[in-house]
Scaffold this active site. Structure first.
Site, PDB file in Angstrom:
ATOM      1  N   SER A   1       0.797  -1.413  -0.025  1.00 28.00           N
ATOM      2  CA  SER A   1      -0.045  -0.249  -0.201  1.00 28.00           C
ATOM      3  C   SER A   1       0.822   1.071   0.188  1.00 28.00           C
ATOM      4  O   SER A   1       1.992   1.299   0.575  1.00 28.00           O
ATOM      5  CB  SER A   1      -0.791   0.178   1.231  1.00 28.00           C
ATOM      6  OG  SER A   1      -1.401   1.209   1.320  1.00 28.00           O
TER       7      SER A   1
ATOM      8  N   TYR B   1      -1.855  -1.071  10.967  1.00 28.42           N
ATOM      9  CA  TYR B   1      -1.896  -1.556   9.571  1.00 28.42           C
ATOM     10  C   TYR B   1      -0.635  -1.463   8.746  1.00 28.42           C
ATOM     11  O   TYR B   1      -0.406  -2.509   7.876  1.00 28.42           O
ATOM     12  CB  TYR B   1      -3.044  -0.897   9.131  1.00 28.42           C
ATOM     13  CG  TYR B   1      -3.480  -1.260   7.511  1.00 28.42           C
ATOM     14  CD1 TYR B   1      -3.760  -2.516   7.105  1.00 28.42           C
ATOM     15  CD2 TYR B   1      -3.198  -0.364   6.671  1.00 28.42           C
ATOM     16  CE1 TYR B   1      -3.809  -2.685   5.811  1.00 28.42           C
ATOM     17  CE2 TYR B   1      -3.311  -0.508   5.378  1.00 28.42           C
ATOM     18  CZ  TYR B   1      -3.731  -1.615   4.772  1.00 28.42           C
ATOM     19  OH  TYR B   1      -3.815  -1.793   3.589  1.00 28.42           O
TER      20      TYR B   1
ATOM     21  N   LYS C   1       2.189  -4.097   6.482  1.00 31.33           N
ATOM     22  CA  LYS C   1       2.437  -3.980   5.101  1.00 31.33           C
ATOM     23  C   LYS C   1       3.953  -3.913   5.074  1.00 31.33           C
ATOM     24  O   LYS C   1       4.530  -4.417   4.446  1.00 31.33           O
ATOM     25  CB  LYS C   1       2.033  -2.809   4.516  1.00 31.33           C
ATOM     26  CG  LYS C   1       0.332  -2.917   4.324  1.00 31.33           C
ATOM     27  CD  LYS C   1      -0.034  -4.150   3.383  1.00 31.33           C
ATOM     28  CE  LYS C   1      -1.512  -4.143   3.321  1.00 31.33           C
ATOM     29  NZ  LYS C   1      -2.120  -5.578   2.723  1.00 31.33           N
TER      30      LYS C   1
HETATM   31  P1  NAD Z   1     -10.923  -6.823   1.158  1.00 31.45           P
HETATM   32  O1  NAD Z   1     -11.231  -6.507   2.819  1.00 31.45           O
HETATM   33  O2  NAD Z   1     -12.129  -6.516   0.231  1.00 31.45           O
HETATM   34  O3  NAD Z   1     -10.499  -8.000   0.871  1.00 31.45           O
HETATM   35  C1  NAD Z   1      -9.494  -8.809   1.711  1.00 31.45           C
HETATM   36  C2  NAD Z   1     -10.167 -10.191   1.792  1.00 31.45           C
HETATM   37  O4  NAD Z   1      -9.299 -10.960   2.492  1.00 31.45           O
HETATM   38  C3  NAD Z   1     -11.513 -10.316   2.394  1.00 31.45           C
HETATM   39  O5  NAD Z   1     -12.264 -11.118   1.536  1.00 31.45           O
HETATM   40  C4  NAD Z   1     -11.062 -11.175   3.737  1.00 31.45           C
HETATM   41  O6  NAD Z   1     -12.446 -11.940   4.001  1.00 31.45           O
HETATM   42  C5  NAD Z   1      -9.940 -11.881   3.633  1.00 31.45           C
HETATM   43  N1  NAD Z   1      -9.268 -12.286   4.409  1.00 31.45           N
HETATM   44  C6  NAD Z   1      -8.851 -11.567   5.576  1.00 31.45           C
HETATM   45  N2  NAD Z   1      -8.142 -12.196   6.260  1.00 31.45           N
HETATM   46  C7  NAD Z   1      -8.055 -13.646   5.961  1.00 31.45           C
HETATM   47  C8  NAD Z   1      -7.551 -14.644   6.504  1.00 31.45           C
HETATM   48  N3  NAD Z   1      -6.549 -14.745   7.463  1.00 31.45           N
HETATM   49  N4  NAD Z   1      -7.721 -15.769   5.632  1.00 31.45           N
HETATM   50  C9  NAD Z   1      -8.356 -15.835   4.484  1.00 31.45           C
HETATM   51  N5  NAD Z   1      -8.724 -14.792   3.963  1.00 31.45           N
HETATM   52  C10 NAD Z   1      -8.937 -13.603   4.642  1.00 31.45           C
HETATM   53  O7  NAD Z   1      -9.987  -5.710   1.070  1.00 31.45           O
HETATM   54  P2  NAD Z   1      -9.590  -5.046  -0.348  1.00 31.45           P
HETATM   55  O8  NAD Z   1      -9.839  -3.599  -0.417  1.00 31.45           O
HETATM   56  O9  NAD Z   1      -9.814  -5.881  -1.592  1.00 31.45           O
HETATM   57  O10 NAD Z   1      -7.831  -5.328  -0.273  1.00 31.45           O
HETATM   58  C11 NAD Z   1      -7.269  -6.166  -0.476  1.00 31.45           C
HETATM   59  C12 NAD Z   1      -5.564  -6.186  -0.252  1.00 31.45           C
HETATM   60  O11 NAD Z   1      -5.293  -4.847  -0.728  1.00 31.45           O
HETATM   61  C13 NAD Z   1      -5.685  -6.059   1.491  1.00 31.45           C
HETATM   62  O12 NAD Z   1      -4.159  -6.865   1.899  1.00 31.45           O
HETATM   63  C14 NAD Z   1      -5.413  -4.705   1.610  1.00 31.45           C
HETATM   64  O13 NAD Z   1      -4.662  -4.298   2.804  1.00 31.45           O
HETATM   65  C15 NAD Z   1      -4.694  -4.245   0.446  1.00 31.45           C
HETATM   66  N6  NAD Z   1      -4.864  -2.592   0.012  1.00 31.45           N
HETATM   67  C16 NAD Z   1      -6.155  -2.271   0.023  1.00 31.45           C
HETATM   68  C17 NAD Z   1      -6.403  -0.877  -0.330  1.00 31.45           C
HETATM   69  C18 NAD Z   1      -7.827  -0.344  -0.263  1.00 31.45           C
HETATM   70  O14 NAD Z   1      -7.982   0.918  -0.489  1.00 31.45           O
HETATM   71  N7  NAD Z   1      -8.798  -1.010  -0.688  1.00 31.45           N
HETATM   72  C19 NAD Z   1      -5.330  -0.157  -0.489  1.00 31.45           C
HETATM   73  C20 NAD Z   1      -4.156  -0.605  -0.408  1.00 31.45           C
HETATM   74  C21 NAD Z   1      -3.820  -2.217  -0.095  1.00 31.45           C
END
Ligand code: NAD
Ligand code: UDP
Length: 349
Positions: free
Chosen positions: A129, A153, A157
């Site tokens: 991120s 958080y 990362k």
């Molecule tokens: P999201 O919460 O929609 O998707 C994450 C998924 O991981 C969820 O479906 C959740 O159920 C699953 N999950 C969490 N812990 C788990 C575990 N221990 N075992 C199995 N499944 C698990 O989030 P997103 O927005 O799709 O983000 C995806 C990734 O991208 C994350 O790692 C997040 O930190 C990173 N990210 C997101 C953003 C954003 O703004 N959305 C920005 C930068 C980075």
């Protein structure tokens, strides 16, 4: 023969859009998700959107920390690569429950990496991120900027990035691409999949979308005294479909034998203020978004946007969509699914 990709967190917001692009690109995708922050309806809809290619998708409701369940999945399929999205992502929650975040994000990743190594799959794309740039000293942020985490958080990362760098130094068979996302927004143009946060949204666009459909009365604008064009915070918003395509580009890059551990920003390179984003959404939706100006949100940074040069040159990838398309598709999804995946059933046609 098509390649097998394991997608952790593939039922989530970015994961579901990426799984669809993988299927459409001819890959076979195996999703592992505990559905902690997502719905299996997303998986069903991705399958439908992929039409005849939907048969190349399979889903396991498994927590990454469940080593024996993960082991079974690796024993069934030989994976060419893993895309690792699974993790908790709410900054405020991470401040109040740091152990939950360290346990889920770090232990989940370590179990995944160990299982991959045991099965000889050493190709990984990881969701990092822009938060790892902290409050950047200047913009645009290049991949060489110093790294800083300002909350648990963000630290997960940063730790995972470091674990990946150490792993590649220890064993040259590993190929890892760390993708630093800027601010993903929007939804698939079909309006069939999109972001469906549990509880009150923390991020700007999911909140705006809930104001537009009447689930929230007004948007609180956090801070109007930043040194920016209109005093509100500036971010690099990127359409989630562009972001998903960035993962396909990263997968292609993994076959480069000299990759080791590489990092790429995924953004558009353009900064947009909160008020500009709200105006674009009002235009796209025809809905008025009432605003309440409040103080700065603790921990917020002023201006963040990406340098996109490295991804353009080395991944041969560039975002195609602008904020008009992001807002159009966000509204299309929101108006068709006012309660996300808990809304009454939608027909694809
Ligand atoms: P999201 O919460 O929609 O998707 C994450 C998924 O991981 C969820 O479906 C959740 O159920 C699953 N999950 C969490 N812990 C788990 C575990 N221990 N075992 C199995 N499944 C698990 O989030 P997103 O927005 O799709 O983000 C995806 C990734 O991208 C994350 O790692 C997040 O930190 C990173 N990210 C997101 C953003 C954003 O703004 N959305 C920005 C930068 C980075
Ligand atoms: N923001 C806001 N009101 C909200 C949510 C966010 O004014 O209800 C602002 C926030 O201060 C920041 C921008 O919108 O300037 C993007 O915030 P978001 O949480 O989506 O992303 P991040 O700050 O993590 O980059």
């Amino acid at each position: 023969m098509s390649k097998n990709v394991l997608v952790t967190g593939g039922a989530g917001y970015i994961g579901s859009h990426t799984v669809l692009q993988l299927l459409l690109g001819g890959y076979r995708a195996v999703v592992v998700d505990n559905l902690d922050n997502s719905s299996d309806v997303a998986i069903e809809r991705v399958e439908e959107l992929a039409a005849e290619l939907g048969g190349n998708l399979s889903f396991h409701q498994v927590d990454l920390r469940d080593r024996s369940a993960l082991e079974k999945i690796f024993a069934q399929t030989k994976f060419d690569a893993v895309i690792h999205f699974a993790g908790l992502k709410a900054v405020g929650e991470s401040v109040h429950q740091p152990l939950l975040y360290y346990d889920n994000n770090l232990i989940g990743t370590i179990v995944l990496l160990e299982t991959m190594a045991a099965h000889g799959c050493k190709n990984l794309v990881f969701s990092s991120s822009a938060t790892v740039y902290g409050w950047p000293k200047e913009v645009p942020c290049t991949e060489e900027f110093p790294l800083a985490a300002v909350n648990p958080y963000g630290r997960t990362k940063l730790f995972i990035e470091d674990i990946c760098r150490d792993l590649c130094r220890s064993d040259s068979e590993w190929n890892i691409i760390l993708l630093r996302y800027f601010n993903p927004v929007g939804a698939h143009p079909s309006g069939y999949i999109g972001e469906d946060p549990r509880g009150t949204p923390n991020n700007l666009m999911p909140f705006v979308q809930q104001v537009a459909i009447g689930r929230q009365p007004a948007l609180k604008v956090f801070g109007n005294d930043y040194s920016t064009k209109d005093g509100t915070g500036v971010r690099d918003y990127i359409h989630v479909v562009d972001l998903a395509d960035g993962h396909i580009a990263a997968l292609r890059k993994l076959s480069d034998p000299n990759i080791s551990c590489e990092v790429y920003n995924l953004g558009t390179g353009k900064g947009t203020s909160v008020l500009e984003m709200v105006a674009a959404f009002e235009k796209a939706s025809g809905q008025k978004i009432p605003l309440i100006k409040v103080g700065r949100r603790p921990g917020d940074v002023e201006v963040v946007y990406a340098s996109t040069k490295k991804a353009e040159h080395e991944l041969n990838w560039k975002a195609k969509f602008g904020i008009e398309e992001m807002c159009r598709d966000q509204w299309n999804w929101a108006s068709k699914n006012p309660y996300g995946y808990r809304s009454p059933n939608l027909n694809l046609n």
